[in-house]
Design a protein around this motif. Sequence first.
Motif, PDB file in Angstrom:
ATOM      1  N   VAL A   1      -1.205  11.867  -8.149  1.00 35.24           N
ATOM      2  CA  VAL A   1      -1.952  10.880  -9.252  1.00 35.24           C
ATOM      3  C   VAL A   1      -3.232  11.270  -8.279  1.00 35.24           C
ATOM      4  CG1 VAL A   1      -2.072   8.457  -8.696  1.00 35.24           C
ATOM      5  CG2 VAL A   1      -0.047   9.111  -7.971  1.00 35.24           C
TER       6      VAL A   1
ATOM      7  N   ARG B   1      -6.362  13.849  -6.064  1.00 36.23           N
ATOM      8  CA  ARG B   1      -6.941  14.106  -4.841  1.00 36.23           C
ATOM      9  C   ARG B   1      -6.677  14.900  -3.897  1.00 36.23           C
ATOM     10  NH1 ARG B   1      -4.344   9.141  -5.261  1.00 36.23           N
ATOM     11  NH2 ARG B   1      -6.108   6.691  -6.068  1.00 36.23           N
TER      12      ARG B   1
ATOM     13  N   ALA C   1      -7.348   7.710   2.902  1.00 37.27           N
ATOM     14  CA  ALA C   1      -5.658   7.940   2.924  1.00 37.27           C
ATOM     15  C   ALA C   1      -5.526   7.373   1.565  1.00 37.27           C
ATOM     16  CB  ALA C   1      -5.114   7.850   3.832  1.00 37.27           C
ATOM     17  N   VAL C   2      -4.470   8.231   0.629  1.00 37.32           N
ATOM     18  CA  VAL C   2      -3.663   7.237  -0.416  1.00 37.32           C
ATOM     19  C   VAL C   2      -1.787   8.057   0.605  1.00 37.32           C
ATOM     20  CG1 VAL C   2      -4.162   8.649  -1.790  1.00 37.32           C
ATOM     21  CG2 VAL C   2      -2.192   6.628  -2.124  1.00 37.32           C
TER      22      VAL C   2
ATOM     23  N   PRO D   1      -1.366  -0.436  -3.988  1.00 35.72           N
ATOM     24  CA  PRO D   1      -2.448  -0.025  -4.192  1.00 35.72           C
ATOM     25  C   PRO D   1      -3.811  -0.492  -4.350  1.00 35.72           C
ATOM     26  CG  PRO D   1      -1.083  -0.806  -6.457  1.00 35.72           C
ATOM     27  CD  PRO D   1      -0.348  -0.627  -5.080  1.00 35.72           C
TER      28      PRO D   1
ATOM     29  N   LEU E   1      -4.804  -1.583  -1.624  1.00 36.36           N
ATOM     30  CA  LEU E   1      -5.017  -0.511  -0.377  1.00 36.36           C
ATOM     31  C   LEU E   1      -5.588   0.526  -0.596  1.00 36.36           C
ATOM     32  CD1 LEU E   1      -2.556  -3.133   1.809  1.00 36.36           C
ATOM     33  CD2 LEU E   1      -4.685  -3.490   1.475  1.00 36.36           C
TER      34      LEU E   1
ATOM     35  N   ALA F   1       3.401  11.678   8.785  1.00 29.92           N
ATOM     36  CA  ALA F   1       3.231   9.773   8.218  1.00 29.92           C
ATOM     37  C   ALA F   1       3.114  10.075   6.701  1.00 29.92           C
ATOM     38  CB  ALA F   1       0.956   9.756   8.536  1.00 29.92           C
TER      39      ALA F   1
ATOM     40  N   ALA G   1       6.923   3.800  -1.374  1.00 28.32           N
ATOM     41  CA  ALA G   1       5.651   3.523   0.129  1.00 28.32           C
ATOM     42  C   ALA G   1       5.620   4.578   1.383  1.00 28.32           C
ATOM     43  CB  ALA G   1       6.481   2.209   0.731  1.00 28.32           C
ATOM     44  N   THR G   2       4.926   5.220   1.917  1.00 29.51           N
ATOM     45  CA  THR G   2       5.217   6.179   3.119  1.00 29.51           C
ATOM     46  C   THR G   2       4.944   5.423   4.318  1.00 29.51           C
ATOM     47  OG1 THR G   2       2.771   6.402   3.027  1.00 29.51           O
ATOM     48  CG2 THR G   2       4.130   7.848   1.382  1.00 29.51           C
TER      49      THR G   2
ATOM     50  N   GLY H   1       1.371   4.846   4.954  1.00 29.00           N
ATOM     51  CA  GLY H   1       0.983   3.251   4.933  1.00 29.00           C
ATOM     52  C   GLY H   1       1.846   2.219   5.586  1.00 29.00           C
TER      53      GLY H   1
ATOM     54  N   ALA I   1      -0.317   1.386   8.547  1.00 32.30           N
ATOM     55  CA  ALA I   1      -1.694   1.364   8.453  1.00 32.30           C
ATOM     56  C   ALA I   1      -1.978  -0.280   7.600  1.00 32.30           C
ATOM     57  CB  ALA I   1      -2.239   2.374   7.366  1.00 32.30           C
TER      58      ALA I   1
ATOM     59  N   LEU J   1      -5.594  -0.040   8.194  1.00 30.10           N
ATOM     60  CA  LEU J   1      -5.905  -0.250   6.249  1.00 30.10           C
ATOM     61  C   LEU J   1      -6.376   1.590   6.619  1.00 30.10           C
ATOM     62  CD1 LEU J   1      -7.153  -3.611   5.283  1.00 30.10           C
ATOM     63  CD2 LEU J   1      -4.986  -2.499   4.786  1.00 30.10           C
ATOM     64  N   GLY J   2      -6.534   3.082   7.559  1.00 28.52           N
ATOM     65  CA  GLY J   2      -6.663   3.427   7.149  1.00 28.52           C
ATOM     66  C   GLY J   2      -7.683   3.726   7.506  1.00 28.52           C
TER      67      GLY J   2
ATOM     68  N   LEU K   1      -6.902   8.746  10.543  1.00 26.62           N
ATOM     69  CA  LEU K   1      -5.889   9.546   9.290  1.00 26.62           C
ATOM     70  C   LEU K   1      -4.384   9.753  10.147  1.00 26.62           C
ATOM     71  CD1 LEU K   1      -8.021  12.057   7.352  1.00 26.62           C
ATOM     72  CD2 LEU K   1      -6.415  10.326   5.929  1.00 26.62           C
TER      73      LEU K   1
HETATM   74  C1  LIG Z   1       2.216  -0.195 -10.023  1.00 28.34           C
HETATM   75  C2  LIG Z   1       0.860   0.881  -8.921  1.00 28.34           C
HETATM   76  C3  LIG Z   1      -0.198   1.612 -10.337  1.00 28.34           C
HETATM   77  C4  LIG Z   1      -1.540   2.425  -9.838  1.00 28.34           C
HETATM   78  N1  LIG Z   1      -1.855   2.823 -10.732  1.00 28.34           N
HETATM   79  C5  LIG Z   1      -3.524   3.363 -10.762  1.00 28.34           C
HETATM   80  C6  LIG Z   1      -3.954   4.008 -10.530  1.00 28.34           C
HETATM   81  O1  LIG Z   1      -4.393   3.211 -11.851  1.00 28.34           O
HETATM   82  N2  LIG Z   1      -5.052   4.843 -11.041  1.00 28.34           N
HETATM   83  C7  LIG Z   1      -4.682   5.895  -9.698  1.00 28.34           C
HETATM   84  O2  LIG Z   1      -5.049   6.641  -8.907  1.00 28.34           O
HETATM   85  N3  LIG Z   1      -3.169   5.502  -9.028  1.00 28.34           N
HETATM   86  C8  LIG Z   1      -2.722   4.204  -9.350  1.00 28.34           C
HETATM   87  N4  LIG Z   1      -1.553   4.001  -8.488  1.00 28.34           N
HETATM   88  C9  LIG Z   1      -1.320   4.640  -7.458  1.00 28.34           C
HETATM   89  C10 LIG Z   1      -1.974   4.291  -5.476  1.00 28.34           C
HETATM   90  O3  LIG Z   1      -3.256   3.586  -6.168  1.00 28.34           O
HETATM   91  C11 LIG Z   1      -2.019   5.492  -4.730  1.00 28.34           C
HETATM   92  O4  LIG Z   1      -1.647   5.862  -4.624  1.00 28.34           O
HETATM   93  C12 LIG Z   1      -1.751   4.052  -3.758  1.00 28.34           C
HETATM   94  O5  LIG Z   1      -1.151   2.789  -3.558  1.00 28.34           O
HETATM   95  C13 LIG Z   1      -1.207   4.272  -2.392  1.00 28.34           C
HETATM   96  O6  LIG Z   1      -0.286   4.186  -1.993  1.00 28.34           O
HETATM   97  P1  LIG Z   1       0.534   3.308  -1.583  1.00 28.34           P
HETATM   98  O7  LIG Z   1       0.286   1.821  -1.604  1.00 28.34           O
HETATM   99  O8  LIG Z   1       2.056   3.974  -0.498  1.00 28.34           O
HETATM  100  O9  LIG Z   1      -0.509   3.385   0.116  1.00 28.34           O
HETATM  101  P2  LIG Z   1       0.253   3.787   1.534  1.00 28.34           P
HETATM  102  O10 LIG Z   1       0.602   4.804   1.364  1.00 28.34           O
HETATM  103  O11 LIG Z   1       1.261   2.058   1.321  1.00 28.34           O
HETATM  104  O12 LIG Z   1      -1.660   3.150   2.386  1.00 28.34           O
HETATM  105  C14 LIG Z   1      -1.614   1.501   2.171  1.00 28.34           C
HETATM  106  C15 LIG Z   1      -2.611   1.455   3.307  1.00 28.34           C
HETATM  107  O13 LIG Z   1      -2.739   2.616   4.486  1.00 28.34           O
HETATM  108  C16 LIG Z   1      -3.582   3.482   4.132  1.00 28.34           C
HETATM  109  N5  LIG Z   1      -2.822   4.764   5.021  1.00 28.34           N
HETATM  110  C17 LIG Z   1      -1.493   4.952   3.466  1.00 28.34           C
HETATM  111  N6  LIG Z   1      -1.650   6.868   4.847  1.00 28.34           N
HETATM  112  C18 LIG Z   1      -2.339   6.691   5.891  1.00 28.34           C
HETATM  113  C19 LIG Z   1      -2.399   7.803   6.853  1.00 28.34           C
HETATM  114  N7  LIG Z   1      -1.226   8.541   6.258  1.00 28.34           N
HETATM  115  N8  LIG Z   1      -3.060   7.464   7.454  1.00 28.34           N
HETATM  116  C20 LIG Z   1      -3.384   6.295   7.491  1.00 28.34           C
HETATM  117  N9  LIG Z   1      -4.419   5.498   6.461  1.00 28.34           N
HETATM  118  C21 LIG Z   1      -3.059   5.766   6.099  1.00 28.34           C
HETATM  119  C22 LIG Z   1      -4.212   3.975   2.799  1.00 28.34           C
HETATM  120  O14 LIG Z   1      -5.695   4.076   3.050  1.00 28.34           O
HETATM  121  C23 LIG Z   1      -3.873   2.580   2.306  1.00 28.34           C
HETATM  122  O15 LIG Z   1      -5.460   1.291   3.443  1.00 28.34           O
HETATM  123  C24 LIG Z   1      -0.546   3.336  -8.997  1.00 28.34           C
HETATM  124  C25 LIG Z   1       0.241   3.040  -8.173  1.00 28.34           C
HETATM  125  C26 LIG Z   1       1.159   1.853  -8.277  1.00 28.34           C
HETATM  126  C27 LIG Z   1       2.850   1.318  -7.327  1.00 28.34           C
END
Ligand SMILES: Cc1cc2nc3c(=O)[nH]c(=O)nc-3n(C[C@H](O)[C@H](O)[C@H](O)COP(=O)(O)OP(=O)(O)OC[C@H]3O[C@@H](n4cnc5c(N)ncnc54)[C@H](O)[C@@H]3O)c2cc1C
Lengths: 370, 483
Positions: free
Chosen positions: A6, A9, A30-31, A37, A39, A67, A96-97, A100, A103, A157-158, A162
Amino acid sequence: MPPSQVGERPTPESEDQLKELVLKLPYVKAVGGGSKPALSRDATISMAAIRGVVDYLPEEYTISVRAGTPVQEVMATLEEHGQFLPFDPPLSSAGATIGGTVAAGVSGPGRFRYGGVRDFLLGVTFMSGDGRIIHGGGKVVKNAAGFDIPKLMVGGLGAWGLITELTFKVFPRAMETLTAEIETASWADACRLGHELALAPLDLLCLELAPPNKICLRIGGQVSSLQERSERMRRSYGGDSWKQIQPDALMWQDAADFAWAGDTNALVRMAINPKQMELAEATVTQWSRADEVQRRYGVGGNVLWMSGPDEVLGESVPLLVTVLNRPALAIRGTWDVARIGGRPPNVLAERLHSVFDPQRRFVPPKSQMA
Amino acid sequence: MHDHESFFRDLRRLGVGERLLTRPAQLVAYESDGLTAFRQKPSAVLLADNQDDVIGAIKACHEHHVPFMARGSGTSLSGGSVPIQDGLVIAMNRLNRILDLDPVSRTAVVEPGVINLAVSQAAAEHGLYYAPDPSSGPVCTIGGNVAFNSGGAHCLKYGMTTNHVTGLKIVLPDGEVCQLGSDSLEGDGPDLVGAFIGSEGLWGVALEVTLRLLPKPERFYTLQAAYDSLEKAGTAVAMVIASGLLPGALEIMDRLSMDAAMAAVAAEYSKDAKAVLIVELEGPREEVEAEIPLLRDVIEKSGAYQPILAADEEQRQRIWTGRKSAFSAVGRLSPDFIVQDGVVPRSKLGHALAEIDKFAAQYQMRVANVFHAGDGNLHPLILYDGRQEGELERAEELAGEILRLCIRLGGSITGEHGVGLEKRNYMSEMFSEVDLKFMYQMREALDPRQLANPGKMLPIGTAPALVSHGAHPLEKQGIVSRY
Ligand SMILES: Cc1cc2nc3c(=O)[nH]c(=O)nc-3n(C[C@H](O)[C@H](O)[C@H](O)COP(=O)(O)OP(=O)(O)OC[C@H]3O[C@@H](n4cnc5c(N)ncnc54)[C@H](O)[C@@H]3O)c2cc1C
Ligand SMILES: Cc1cc2nc3c(=O)[nH]c(=O)nc-3n(C[C@H](O)[C@H](O)[C@H](O)COP(=O)(O)OP(=O)(O)OC[C@H]3O[C@@H](n4cnc5c(N)ncnc54)[C@H](O)[C@@H]3O)c2cc1C
C-alpha cells in the motif's frame, strides 16, 4: 527492504532498518494493516514486515507478538488453546494489526466484562524518536516495577514510539456463549434497561445498545448453565421481546468489524459516560440527515461508534463533540485531523512526550501532539 | 535544606496553622511506614485539609527546593512512605470524602485519603463493590493504592488498581494541576491515567480519583484442599488453569503458615499437609453450580485430600480468615520478618519454591510462604530476630536472592507492593541500562528538581539507615495482616 504494497512505503524488517529510517525521515508515522485509514493516511513507514508470534505460553496466559502481526493471526493462535484477547480487538477482518490496535487504543464489545486493550497490555518494546529500543512493563501477568510505559502506547496514535513488540495477558474463552436481543418501547426505556442490566450481577460479557430501541447482550459459561441464566434474565428483564440470536459468534465478530457501518462510510468513536446516551441520541436525531447516520453504544454505553457519509459526519460530529464535551476519534473517512474537537494541551503528556520523541519526528508537521 | 524558616513561613501563609507539625515529638509517628526496617525523620508534616493545601504546599516546596512525599496510611511494605530527609510529609488522610457515587455510570469519585474498604462499603447499597482488595483494605488509602498499583487476592481475574481507575486529578511536582482520563470506562488519547498509576509518588500527588465499580457477584464457592507437598499444590493450580476455569482467587499456604494460622485463629488444616490450596469460584448462581463439579473433578485428580467446601458464607469467611490471618500469625512466630512480593511465571512456581527452600537452608533462616498462586505472585516471609547481630543483614541478603531468582525466571521483583526504597537496587537487574535511563529521563522531564518522593523506585540517593523495629502497630493490634 521491499516497498509496502500500500502506497510504496518502506517496510523495515529489522530494528536496524527501523532505526535508519527513524533517524532519516523528518516525519515518522507507522501504518499497520490498513484498517483505520483516518489514523494512518499520512503514514511514512509500514510495520507489516515486523510480524509474527514471538512467544505464546498458554499456561501463563501470556502472548508476545510483533507489532505488525494481524490481529486475526493472533486470535487464531490463541484459539488453538481455547484462549482469546478478552477486549475483542476491532476490525480484525479488515486486517487490523496488533500494533495499530494498541496505538489507536480501541477495544471491541468484550471490553464490557474484563477490560479494554489497556487492561490486557503487559509489556511493550518500541523505538523512541531518537532511535533507541526501549522495553517497558514486563512479561508476566502481574508486575508493579517501574513506570507503566506500555500504557502510553495505548491511544498514542503512533506519536509515542514505533511499537515493535507487545505482550498481552489472555484469558480462556467461555465454553459456550449465548446472545439475546431485547426491544423496548423507546430509547429512554432502552437506556434505563441498559443501566439496570449493567448494574445487576449477571456477568454479562457484552452489553450494547442500538438506537432506536434495541439492547444486545451476551453471556458466557458452561453449556449446562446458559439456558437457565438466559431464562432467568428473560423473565426479569426481557419480557416478550426477548430474542435469542444465533449464530452468536458471527454476530459479535460483525459487531467488532462494524459490519453495521458499511465499508464506504466514515467511522468515528467517542468515549462517553453511559448517562450521556439519551442526550447523544436527542442531538443526533435532530440532524437533517440523521437517517444516514448509524450509531452503536458499546461497553454498556461507555463508547459511541458512529458511521455515515463523510460530509454528514464531517459537519455534525464537531457539534456533538461540543454538546457532549468529549473529543471524538476518526477511524475511517476523510478528516484533517484524527482527533475531532481536539483537547486542551495536557502538561503531563507534553513533558513526557519530550522524552519519547525529543525531535518530534512522530508528530504530524502541522498538528498538535496526540 | 537551607532555610527552613522562610519555607515554613510560606507554608503558614496557606493558613494551615496548627496543622503544620514541626516539633520532633510530633514527627515521630511519621518517621517510617512501619513495615520495613527503614526510618527517617522529616523536617515537617502538613496535615492537609483540602486540595488547596496540597497544591499550595507543593508550590512552596518547588519554590524552596524542598523534597516532599504524600502519605496515606503509611502501610507501604517497601519503604515507599518513609519520609525524605529534610523533606515535607503531606498527610492525605483528611482528604477522605467520597465526592460522588453514581450507580448509573458505576463510578465513584473519591479523595485520595479515602480508605480502600470504605468505597465498597459505600457502594454496597447499590449492589456494587470496588474490586481491588489488598488485605490492608481496612486501613490503606486509595491514594496509596494508586501510587503503588496495589493488588489483592483477586488480581488474576480482575486486575490491579490500574484496571479500576478511569480518571485522576493530579498535582505535578511543580504545583501544576492536571486532569487525566474521565468518567468513561473508555479512554481517548494516550492512557495517562494508567501511566500515573504505580509511579510511586514520583510524578506528583493524586487529588481526586475516579474509580470503576463492579456488581457484587451473586454466588461464591470456596474450596480448600490439602496436599502432601507444595509441588502438588502448585501442579493443582496448573490443572485448574488448564481446565479452562477462571477462578476469582487461587491461593496457596505452606506448612509454616498453616501452623501459624492454626495458632492464631483456630483455623483447621490436616496435621500432615504440606500445603493447602484455596480456590474460589464466583458468578451468577447457575454458572457457579455448573462449574463446581468441574472444579471438584480437577481437585480430586490433583491428589488433594480432605477438601473442605464452604457450604455457606460463614464457612467461606472461616477459610478466608485462616488465609488472611496467616501473615500476622507468622509474625508471631518470630520477632521480625521481611515480606517480599516477587512474581514468577506460574509454571515455575514449584521450581521457585524449591529454590527458596534451598536459600532458607543455606542462610539458616525460616521462610514461610503464603501467596497468590493464580498469578505467580510469591509472598515469602523471611523470619529473623533483629536483636541478633547481623540477622537483619542476612535476611536482606536472602530477600535479595529471592528477587534475583524471580528476575532469572522471567518474572518481576514486585507484583503489588512497589519498589519503594527496599527494592530500588534491584531495578538495574530487572531493567537494562537503556530502559532505566529512559525512566530517569521521564522523571527528569516531570520533576527536574527531583523533589517528588526522591530516592524511591529509581536507584539513587542515600538510603536512610536500616533500623529494625518489628511488626506494624496495627498488626500488633490485629487490625490488619500482611498478605
Ligand atoms: C477502506 C480503506 C481505504 C484505503 N485507502 C487508501 C488509499 O487511498 N491510499 C493509501 O495509501 N492507503 C489506503 N488504505 C490503507 C490505509 O491508509 C493504511 O494502510 C491503513 O489505514 C493503516 O492501517 P491500520 O488502520 O491497520 O493502521 P493501524 O495499524 O490500525 O494504525 C492505527 C494507528 O496506529 C498507528 N500504528 C500502527 N502500527 C504502529 C506501530 N507498530 N507502532 C506505532 N504506531 C502504529 C498508526 O500510525 C495509526 O495512528 C486504505 C485502507 C482502507 C481500509
Ligand atoms: C498488613 C498489610 C497488608 C497488606 N496487604 C497488601 C495486599 O494484599 N496487596 C497490596 O498490594 N499491598 C498490600 N499492602 C501494602 C500497602 O497496604 C499498599 O501498598 C497500600 O496501597 C498503601 O497505602 P497507604 O495509604 O498506606 O499508602 P502509604 O504507605 O502512606 O504510601 C504509599 C506510597 O503512596 C504514595 N502516596 C500516598 N498517597 C498518595 C497520593 N494521594 N498521591 C500520590 N502518591 C501517594 C506515598 O508517597 C508512598 O510512596 C499491605 C500492607 C500491610 C501493612
